[in-house]
Design an enzyme around this catalytic site. Structure first.
Site, PDB file in Angstrom:
ATOM      1  CB  CYS A 145       1.925   1.070   1.969  1.00  0.00           C
ATOM      2  SG  CYS A 145       3.254   2.164   2.522  1.00  0.00           S
ATOM      3  CB  THR A 146      -3.239   0.094   0.538  1.00  0.00           C
ATOM      4  OG1 THR A 146      -3.084  -0.113   1.949  1.00  0.00           O
ATOM      5  CG2 THR A 146      -4.363  -0.781   0.007  1.00  0.00           C
TER       6      THR A 146
END
Length: 158
Positions: free
Chosen positions: A44-45
């Site tokens: 997600c980062t």
């Protein structure tokens, strides 16, 4: 799951600054609505930082990018601040929006089953119609895929 050609379900969710954001309030511009599983996890980062790093490309396409996770506003605020994410990350703690888009799914990891967001992106045209659904996107190539779709939309509108 919502499909290409469907009307995008409207929603109002709070962003990392606890401001309400409604899809219907963005009509007239293409919207990139991406669902991600959990703030500040590796994939997600990578995905969020990709959007951040390609901000000028999204702006050139006239698009608004919205990320949606089941995280609380406080968690997405911390995530946004940590990685200088200057685009709306939306909190969907009751997963009603994820369910409306058909991306709240049962998952399995290390023999454990649980429910969460499937990593899926919806490109919504300026009229509010789903122009493209990108299921199971890879965080590292997400932006290339989305920007290619936005370029196609721009060419079709010309």
């Amino acid at each position: 799951m919502i499909e290409q050609g469907d009307e995008a379900p409207d929603f109002t969710l709070h962003d990392q600054d606890d401001e309400a954001v409604s899809l219907s309030g963005l009509r007239g511009r293409p919207v990139v609505l991406y669902f991600y599983p959990k703030a500040d996890t590796p994939g997600c980062t990578t995905q969020a930082c990709g959007v951040r790093d390609r901000r000028a490309d999204y702006a050139a396409a006239g698009a608004v990018v919205l990320g949606v996770s089941p995280d609380a506003v406080k968690a997405i605020k911390k995530f946004a601040d940590k990685h200088s994410l200057a685009f709306p990350l939306l909190s969907d703690p009751d997963h009603a929006t994820a369910e409306a888009y058909g991306v709240w799914v049962e998952k399995s990891m290390y023999g454990r089953t649980y429910w969460g967001n499937a990593r899926t992106t919806f490109v919504i045209d300026p009229r509010g119609t789903v122009a493209r659904v990108l299921p199971d996107v890879k965080p590292a190539t997400h932006d290339d895929q989305v920007l290619a779709v936005l370029a196609e939309l721009d060419q079709a509108a010309a």
